[in-house]
Motif scaffolding. Structure first.
Motif, short mmCIF file in Angstrom:
data_model
loop_
_atom_site.label_atom_id
_atom_site.label_comp_id
_atom_site.label_asym_id
_atom_site.label_seq_id
_atom_site.Cartn_x
_atom_site.Cartn_y
_atom_site.Cartn_z
N VAL A 147 0.87 -1.17 0.00
CA VAL A 147 0.00 0.00 0.00
C VAL A 147 0.91 1.22 0.00
O VAL A 147 1.49 1.59 1.01
CB VAL A 147 -0.92 0.00 1.23
CG1 VAL A 147 -1.83 1.23 1.20
CG2 VAL A 147 -1.76 -1.28 1.26
N GLY A 148 1.03 1.86 -1.16
CA GLY A 148 2.03 2.90 -1.38
C GLY A 148 3.21 2.27 -2.09
O GLY A 148 3.60 1.13 -1.78
N PHE A 149 3.77 2.99 -3.07
CA PHE A 149 4.86 2.39 -3.83
C PHE A 149 5.98 3.40 -4.04
O PHE A 149 6.46 3.62 -5.15
CB PHE A 149 4.35 1.85 -5.17
CG PHE A 149 5.25 0.82 -5.81
CD1 PHE A 149 5.66 -0.28 -5.09
CD2 PHE A 149 5.67 0.96 -7.12
CE1 PHE A 149 6.50 -1.23 -5.65
CE2 PHE A 149 6.50 0.02 -7.70
CZ PHE A 149 6.92 -1.09 -6.97
N GLY A 150 6.39 4.01 -2.92
CA GLY A 150 7.52 4.92 -2.94
C GLY A 150 8.84 4.17 -2.87
O GLY A 150 8.89 2.95 -3.11
N ALA A 151 9.90 4.87 -2.53
CA ALA A 151 11.24 4.30 -2.57
C ALA A 151 11.40 3.08 -1.67
O ALA A 151 11.99 2.08 -2.06
CB ALA A 151 12.26 5.37 -2.19
N ILE A 152 10.87 3.15 -0.44
CA ILE A 152 11.04 2.02 0.49
C ILE A 152 10.21 0.83 0.03
O ILE A 152 10.66 -0.32 0.08
CB ILE A 152 10.68 2.44 1.91
CG1 ILE A 152 11.68 3.46 2.44
CG2 ILE A 152 10.63 1.23 2.84
CD1 ILE A 152 11.38 4.00 3.83
N ALA A 153 9.01 1.08 -0.46
CA ALA A 153 8.18 -0.02 -0.96
C ALA A 153 8.84 -0.68 -2.16
O ALA A 153 8.81 -1.91 -2.30
CB ALA A 153 6.80 0.51 -1.34
N ARG A 154 9.46 0.11 -3.02
CA ARG A 154 10.14 -0.46 -4.19
C ARG A 154 11.36 -1.29 -3.77
O ARG A 154 11.66 -2.32 -4.37
CB ARG A 154 10.53 0.65 -5.17
CG ARG A 154 9.33 1.35 -5.78
CD ARG A 154 9.70 2.18 -6.98
NE ARG A 154 10.52 3.34 -6.67
CZ ARG A 154 10.03 4.54 -6.38
NH1 ARG A 154 8.71 4.74 -6.34
NH2 ARG A 154 10.84 5.56 -6.14
N GLU A 155 12.04 -0.83 -2.72
CA GLU A 155 13.16 -1.60 -2.18
C GLU A 155 12.65 -2.93 -1.62
O GLU A 155 13.29 -3.99 -1.79
CB GLU A 155 13.85 -0.81 -1.08
CG GLU A 155 15.16 -1.37 -0.60
CD GLU A 155 16.31 -1.13 -1.55
OE1 GLU A 155 17.34 -1.80 -1.38
OE2 GLU A 155 16.18 -0.31 -2.49
N THR A 156 11.49 -2.90 -0.97
CA THR A 156 10.88 -4.12 -0.44
C THR A 156 10.48 -5.05 -1.57
O THR A 156 10.68 -6.27 -1.51
CB THR A 156 9.66 -3.76 0.42
OG1 THR A 156 10.05 -2.83 1.44
CG2 THR A 156 9.06 -5.00 1.07
N ALA A 157 9.90 -4.48 -2.63
CA ALA A 157 9.47 -5.28 -3.78
C ALA A 157 10.64 -6.01 -4.42
O ALA A 157 10.55 -7.20 -4.78
CB ALA A 157 8.78 -4.38 -4.80
N ARG A 158 11.77 -5.32 -4.57
CA ARG A 158 12.94 -5.93 -5.20
C ARG A 158 13.40 -7.16 -4.42
O ARG A 158 13.72 -8.20 -5.01
CB ARG A 158 14.07 -4.89 -5.28
CG ARG A 158 15.30 -5.37 -6.02
CD ARG A 158 16.29 -4.24 -6.21
NE ARG A 158 16.86 -3.77 -4.96
CZ ARG A 158 17.87 -4.36 -4.34
NH1 ARG A 158 18.42 -5.46 -4.84
NH2 ARG A 158 18.36 -3.87 -3.21
N ARG A 159 13.41 -7.05 -3.12
CA ARG A 159 13.82 -8.19 -2.30
C ARG A 159 12.77 -9.30 -2.31
O ARG A 159 13.11 -10.49 -2.29
CB ARG A 159 14.08 -7.72 -0.87
CG ARG A 159 15.39 -6.94 -0.71
CD ARG A 159 15.43 -6.21 0.63
NE ARG A 159 16.76 -5.72 0.97
CZ ARG A 159 17.34 -4.67 0.42
NH1 ARG A 159 16.69 -3.99 -0.51
NH2 ARG A 159 18.56 -4.30 0.78
N ALA A 160 11.51 -8.92 -2.32
CA ALA A 160 10.43 -9.92 -2.34
C ALA A 160 10.47 -10.74 -3.62
O ALA A 160 10.25 -11.96 -3.60
CB ALA A 160 9.08 -9.24 -2.18
N LEU A 161 10.72 -10.10 -4.73
CA LEU A 161 10.81 -10.81 -6.01
C LEU A 161 11.94 -11.83 -5.99
O LEU A 161 11.83 -12.91 -6.59
CB LEU A 161 10.99 -9.82 -7.16
CG LEU A 161 9.77 -8.92 -7.46
CD1 LEU A 161 10.15 -7.80 -8.41
CD2 LEU A 161 8.63 -9.76 -8.05
N ALA A 162 13.01 -11.51 -5.29
CA ALA A 162 14.13 -12.45 -5.18
C ALA A 162 13.75 -13.68 -4.36
O ALA A 162 14.40 -14.73 -4.48
CB ALA A 162 15.33 -11.76 -4.55
N LEU A 163 12.71 -13.56 -3.54
CA LEU A 163 12.21 -14.69 -2.75
C LEU A 163 11.09 -15.42 -3.49
O LEU A 163 10.39 -16.26 -2.90
CB LEU A 163 11.69 -14.19 -1.40
CG LEU A 163 12.73 -13.67 -0.41
CD1 LEU A 163 12.05 -13.06 0.81
CD2 LEU A 163 13.68 -14.77 0.01
#
Length: 315
Positions: A147-163
């Protein structure tokens, strides 16, 4: 001599780096003593704060020489931005300093809550062996809803995709054709996101529009085996409503790092709630991020004060 007041904890090396040019009052206890804080800022040119020091009209009135507020972090809901602007006080948050720390916190929460095994400690210590009751789920293949896709959310997304997680997000402030959406399922409304996600993580500021954004209705739309993580701001989640759904077993679990009142008040609705992890506003604070944010903030404050000094000398 130009004076800087630091009212909350900060990396000592970064604070010391300011002492070569400025008088530095570094007292993390000031956040707990409002009267002492107001007295300390009477001659201050700068103040460095985290999220608990209220930089409001009262403080600004007590600090007539104030030129800059250095924020050890990015949230600004404890700073009266309009009042600062009216006074000509510059506000400098530390953008980008704690993104990796928050991202790791969110994914740690997702792994723990999905797996469920961390709930075993008390039962194990009592001699029980609740193996079948605590069979959880993997995060691989599950959907992380941001919910929200700013810099921290995008950093979280990058790591989640690796999982091997799938990532979906809702952010009405980011254009639909923005390149940041690559690899992420963009949702046009919050309802659809929370209904489809296995892990919902919040990444929005606290405003009138986001206060209790995750309320009883939003929680009712979540899957019963989904989990909620809030490392953004207290007040975005309706804590009473969350306590109800967790007690009723209508949500698998939640992890909260931020709260409507910090520290938690006596009689908080969250006391004794099952399947709930609480942490003291620490998601963005690691040894590494504290050093980064502290140095960024020291540099930001120094730059403003030196520019101000140069400007005054040229007049």
């Amino acid at each position: 001599m130009v004076k800087i007041v630091i009212s909350e904890f900060m990396d000592e090396g970064a604070a010391a780096s300011l002492e070569d040019r400025f008088e530095v009052i570094f007292d993390s206890g000031l956040v707990e003593d409002r009267r002492a804080l107001l007295a300390a800022v009477a001659e201050a040119d700068a103040i460095i704060v985290r999220n608990r020091t209220q930089v409001d009209a009262e403080l600004l009135a007590a600090a007539p020489h104030l030129k800059v507020v250095g924020r050890l972090g990015v949230g600004l809901d404890n700073i009266d931005l309009a009042a600062c602007e009216a006074r000509g006080v510059t506000v400098k948050p530390a953008h980008g300093g704690n993104g990796s720390s928050v991202a790791e916190y969110v994914l740690t929460g997702a792994l723990m809550l999905r797996r469920r095994a961390y709930f075993a400690s008390q039962a194990m210590q009592s001699g029980e062996w609740p193996r079948q009751a605590l069979i959880g789920r993997e995060v691989a293949g599950s959907t992380l809803g941001l919910v929200g896709f700013g810099a921290i959310a995008r950093e979280t997304a990058r790591r989640a995709l690796a999982l091997d997680m799938r990532v979906a997000a809702f952010d009405p402030h980011l254009a639909a054709d923005a390149p940041e959406w690559a690899g992420v399922n963009r949702h046009e409304n919050l309802d659809a996101l929370v209904a489809s996600a296995d892990v919902v993580s919040l990444h929005v500021p606290l405003t009138e529009a986001t206060h209790h954004l995750i309320d009883a209705a939003a929680l009712a739309r979540m899957k019963s085996d989904a989990v909620l993580i809030n490392a953004a701001r207290g007040g975005i989640v309706d804590e009473v409503a969350l306590a109800v759904v967790l007690r009723q077993g209508r949500l698998a679990g939640a992890m909260l790092d931020v709260f409507e009142q910090e520290p938690l008040p006596a009689g908080s609705a969250l006391v004794g709630v099952p399947n709930l992890i609480l942490t003291p506003h620490i998601a963005g604070v690691t040894e590494e991020s504290n050093a980064r944010i502290s140095q960024m903030t020291a540099d930001n404050v120094r730059a403003v004060l030196m520019h101000q000094k140069t400007t005054e000398e040229q007049v």
